[in-house]
Structure formats: C-alpha cells, structure tokens
Motif scaffolding. Structure first.
Motif, PDB file in Angstrom:
ATOM      1  N   PHE A 160      51.871  35.761  10.366  1.00  8.60           N
ATOM      2  CA  PHE A 160      50.819  36.752  10.601  1.00  8.60           C
ATOM      3  C   PHE A 160      49.432  36.109  10.666  1.00  8.60           C
ATOM      4  N   ASN A 161      49.370  34.789  10.806  1.00  8.11           N
ATOM      5  CA  ASN A 161      48.086  34.114  10.880  1.00  8.11           C
ATOM      6  C   ASN A 161      47.292  34.566  12.101  1.00  8.11           C
ATOM      7  N   PRO A 162      45.947  34.611  11.987  1.00  6.51           N
ATOM      8  CA  PRO A 162      45.116  35.123  13.077  1.00  6.51           C
ATOM      9  C   PRO A 162      44.840  34.121  14.185  1.00  6.51           C
ATOM     10  N   GLY A 163      45.131  32.864  13.986  1.00  7.89           N
ATOM     11  CA  GLY A 163      44.918  31.864  15.019  1.00  7.89           C
ATOM     12  C   GLY A 163      44.447  30.545  14.430  1.00  7.89           C
ATOM     13  N   PRO A 164      45.193  29.455  14.724  1.00 12.41           N
ATOM     14  CA  PRO A 164      46.419  29.413  15.531  1.00 12.41           C
ATOM     15  C   PRO A 164      47.464  30.395  15.000  1.00 12.41           C
ATOM     16  N   ALA A 165      48.187  30.965  15.931  1.00  8.88           N
ATOM     17  CA  ALA A 165      49.035  32.097  15.596  1.00  8.88           C
ATOM     18  C   ALA A 165      50.449  31.927  16.152  1.00  8.88           C
ATOM     19  N   THR A 166      51.255  32.940  15.891  1.00  6.53           N
ATOM     20  CA  THR A 166      52.645  32.898  16.327  1.00  6.53           C
ATOM     21  C   THR A 166      52.758  32.826  17.850  1.00  6.53           C
ATOM     22  N   LEU A 167      53.769  32.093  18.304  1.00  8.11           N
ATOM     23  CA  LEU A 167      54.072  31.983  19.729  1.00  8.11           C
ATOM     24  C   LEU A 167      55.500  32.460  19.970  1.00  8.11           C
ATOM     25  N   PRO A 168      55.818  32.913  21.187  1.00  7.48           N
ATOM     26  CA  PRO A 168      57.190  33.377  21.452  1.00  7.48           C
ATOM     27  C   PRO A 168      58.203  32.270  21.187  1.00  7.48           C
ATOM     28  N   LEU A 169      59.240  32.593  20.456  1.00  6.05           N
ATOM     29  CA  LEU A 169      60.255  31.605  20.116  1.00  6.05           C
ATOM     30  C   LEU A 169      60.890  31.015  21.375  1.00  6.05           C
ATOM     31  N   GLN A 195      59.157  35.589   3.202  1.00  5.35           N
ATOM     32  CA  GLN A 195      58.989  34.977   4.533  1.00  5.35           C
ATOM     33  C   GLN A 195      57.903  35.659   5.359  1.00  5.35           C
ATOM     34  N   LEU A 196      56.878  36.168   4.681  1.00  7.76           N
ATOM     35  CA  LEU A 196      55.736  36.807   5.345  1.00  7.76           C
ATOM     36  C   LEU A 196      54.518  35.922   5.085  1.00  7.76           C
ATOM     37  N   SER A 197      54.119  35.155   6.094  1.00  9.39           N
ATOM     38  CA  SER A 197      53.073  34.141   5.919  1.00  9.39           C
ATOM     39  C   SER A 197      51.781  34.549   6.618  1.00  9.39           C
ATOM     40  N   GLY A 198      50.639  34.119   6.038  1.00  9.43           N
ATOM     41  CA  GLY A 198      49.355  34.280   6.707  1.00  9.43           C
ATOM     42  C   GLY A 198      48.737  35.652   6.589  1.00  9.43           C
ATOM     43  N   VAL A 199      49.027  36.387   5.504  1.00  8.60           N
ATOM     44  CA  VAL A 199      48.532  37.761   5.392  1.00  8.60           C
ATOM     45  C   VAL A 199      47.201  37.869   4.650  1.00  8.60           C
ATOM     46  N   LYS A 200      46.668  36.766   4.170  1.00  2.64           N
ATOM     47  CA  LYS A 200      45.391  36.811   3.456  1.00  2.64           C
ATOM     48  C   LYS A 200      44.252  37.117   4.420  1.00  2.64           C
ATOM     49  N   GLY A 201      43.358  38.007   4.032  1.00  2.43           N
ATOM     50  CA  GLY A 201      42.236  38.379   4.868  1.00  2.43           C
ATOM     51  C   GLY A 201      41.181  37.288   4.951  1.00  2.43           C
ATOM     52  N   SER A 237      48.093  39.837  11.524  1.00  3.07           N
ATOM     53  CA  SER A 237      47.888  39.679  12.963  1.00  3.07           C
ATOM     54  C   SER A 237      49.229  39.841  13.654  1.00  3.07           C
ATOM     55  N   ILE A 238      49.330  40.856  14.499  1.00  7.75           N
ATOM     56  CA  ILE A 238      50.612  41.219  15.122  1.00  7.75           C
ATOM     57  C   ILE A 238      50.474  41.088  16.638  1.00  7.75           C
ATOM     58  N   TYR A 239      50.226  39.867  17.071  1.00  4.78           N
ATOM     59  CA  TYR A 239      50.020  39.576  18.477  1.00  4.78           C
ATOM     60  C   TYR A 239      51.305  39.778  19.284  1.00  4.78           C
TER      61      TYR A 239
END
Length: 363
Positions: A9-18, A322-328, A338-340
């Motif tokens: 859930f990181n805001p950037g760099p962020a998740t990419l399509p597997l 397994q929920l990473s990057g949720v800190k504001g 971040s749910i891109y």
C-alpha cells in the motif's frame, strides 16, 4: 497472493502489476533475442526504438488523444517539472495561476513564486486540505499563462472529480498519482505530467503529455535540458533516457489496455475504494477519514485512529497480516492506503477485514 509477497500500500514507489513484473523478469537477461538486457541496449538501437514508440502510442490510445498531442519522457521527477513549467511558460506579465489542494500543489506554486511568476487563485490550505477547491472557488485570472492543478493529492487523500473550467486559459495538471486510473476528457487539458512511480512504473521518469503547440517553442535563454522543446524536437532522446523505466511504463500501459482500458481501471478502483471507505464509515468513529466525502480519492485513502499509540500498533500488526506501507505521511499522521491500478481487489478486502478485526480488539 503470490508466495512471499505482501499487499503493498506504499504511495510511491508503489505496487506494480504482477504480470508486468514477471514479463520483465522473463526478458531481463535477453530482451527480444538481442542477447542483451534492456538495461544494456543502446537507446539508439532499433530494439529500444520499438519499445519507446509503442509506449507513447499506447498511452495516447488510452487517453484518446490524436496527433495534436505529444508524449515526452523527462527526468528529474515531478519536482523538476514544478520549476520547468514556469520557466518555459510563465512571465511576470502572464503568471502561472495555481490552485492549492495539497502539499505538491503548494510545492509547484512555490517554484513559480521563487521565479516571481506565480499567483494563487484558490486554496484549501486554511481548512487543512480536507477538500479540493471547487469551481466556484476559483478566481481565474484571464491574463494567466496557465491554470495549474494537482489532480490527486497523495498525502491528504483528495482528488478532483470535475475538470476546472478555465475560460480559455490553458489547463495544466500534475496527475502523478492518478494518471490512467479512470476515463477523463484529456482533451480539456493542455499539459499533463506525472512522476510514474505512483501508478505507472518505477521511479526515474516523468511522463509528459501535452499539446504540440505548447512544446514546440521554449525560451532560448533556458539551458538546453530545461526546455520542453528539446525533449519534443529530439523525441525525448537528446541525451540517454531512463530506458528501463520507459520500458516498464510501456508494459504497464499495455497491461492497462489488455485489462479493458481506463473504463475497467475505473470500475476496479471504485470497487476497491468503496471497500476501504466502508470500513471507515461503518466503524462508529473509530476510524476518521481525512478527506471530505465529496473530495475522496480513489487512489489514496487517508484516515486516523483514536490515538497515536493505536496508530503505531495498527502499522505493526498490519505487517503481520502481509499489509505493508499503511503508515500515513509524517505531515498528516495516521494511515494511508494507496490502492493504485495494480492493487488487486483482494488486497483492499484484506485491509478492510484487518481494520474491522483491529477495531473490535481495540475499540
């Protein structure tokens, strides 16, 4: 979820399509039977030229734009564009007009202010950036070189749900965190830019999509690499471009097309956002959203808990699920999810289920 991976859930760099990551992995050592990695191929080679042109065309196709627009690949992050835009287009007689809706909109304005060519025409800063300024709040300067907006505010979790009417003044938009996430009438924008590391690829390249009439000329007094005309006339190849980043952006654009385009991205993103916002709205006040409901972002969901101690506990326990990057962000505190485009629906569900579990255990 793939073994060993987390919901990012990181805001950037962020998740990419597997699927994109796996494609790049498969091609990494020998791209297109060249015997070289895409990291090693010359940016003048035909193998790279094909990547470059396809990425540009797929982006224009997704945006529904024609030959009067051009796609550029620039460097320096969106932060460099904050300065390049007023350097190329604003003057004291024709300043850049800025709508302040968050931290990055404010940073963009400050670059123009530093150059003596910026003015504020609306702001929601005084109320804590809880909402995006609406049309009736905009005091359009008819003498302005452009009106600049930040279309999605990553830190505060707000997003434009309308296109500002500027009465003929060119409309410029920073779309770093919601680019290609939903259908928009892109023809109404004259200049769009996006640091791709939030929703389109890895850090290192800035996507610029603008009218050719704006890109053709830049002040001659500017250094070569600060002129948009340099990137336009040299097809973003005046110097060695961030080829791998462009390759990845191209793959993400192709993935979006294969999934069903921007209409499908919008359907998925609205569905994901609803799951998380429902967890906030149905928590009896345990979770408090930062953004006013009419300005809520589909990309970044921001919220607070009853205390900072509980917020620290939430971040730590989320990672065990397994929920990473949720800190504001440090300037706002609390949580940010971040749910891109690349975040699967299952990730939003997993977060919402954890939020409910955490609420029941800690309310």
């Amino acid at each position: 979820m793939e073994a060993g991976r987390v919901y990012n859930f990181n805001p950037g760099p962020a998740t990419l399509p597997l699927e994109v990551l796996k494609e790049a992995q498969a091609e990494f050592l020998n791209f297109n039977n060249s015997g070289m990695s895409i990291l090693e191929i010359s940016h003048r080679a035909p193998q790279y030229a094909a990547v470059h042109e396809k990425a540009k065309q797929d982006i224009k196709d997704l945006m529904g734009l024609g030959d009067d627009y051009e796609v550029l690949f620039c460097q320096g992050g969106a932060s460099q564009q904050f300065a390049m835009i007023p350097l190329n287009y604003a003057t004291k007689e024709h300043p850049g007009s800025y709508v302040l809706s968050g931290s990055f909109a404010e940073k963009a304005y400050k670059e123009a202010e530093h150059l003596g060519v910026g003015e504020i025409i609306a702001s929601s800063k005084e109320t804590g950036y809880h909402h995006v300024p609406q049309q009736d709040e905009l005091k359009i300067d008819p003498n302005a070189a452009y009106v600049h907006v930040c279309y999605n505010n990553t830190i505060y979790g707000t997003e434009y749900h309308y296109i500002p009417e500027t009465n003929g003044v060119p409309l410029f938009a920073d779309m770093s965190s919601d680019m290609l996430s939903r259908p928009v009438d892109f023809h109404k924008f004259d200049f769009i830019y996006a640091g791709v590391q939030k929703n389109l690829g890895p850090a290192g390249v800035v996507l610029v999509v603008a009218k050719k009439s704006l890109l053709e000329k830049s002040p001659e007094k500017l250094p070569t690499m600060f002129r948009y005309s340099t990137f336009y006339k040299k097809d973003s190849l005046y110097n060695t471009p961030p080829a791998f980043c462009i390759y990845m952006v191209g793959k993400v654009a192709a993935w979006i097309k294969a999934q069903g385009g921007l209409e499908e991205m919008a359907r998925r993103n609205e569905r994901k956002a609803k799951v998380v916002y429902d967890a906030i709205d149905n928590s009896n006040g345990f979770y408090r959203g930062h953004a006013d409901k009419e300005s809520r972002s589909f990309m970044n969901v921001t919220f607070r808990l009853p205390s900072e101690e509980l917020e620290k506990k939430f971040v730590a326990e989320a990672l065990t699920h397994q929920l990473s990057g949720v800190k504001g962000h440090r300037s706002v505190g609390g949580m940010r999810a971040s749910i891109y485009n690349a975040m699967p629906y299952e990730g939003a569900v997993a977060l919402a289920e954890f939020m409910e579990k955490f609420r029941k255990e800690n309310a």
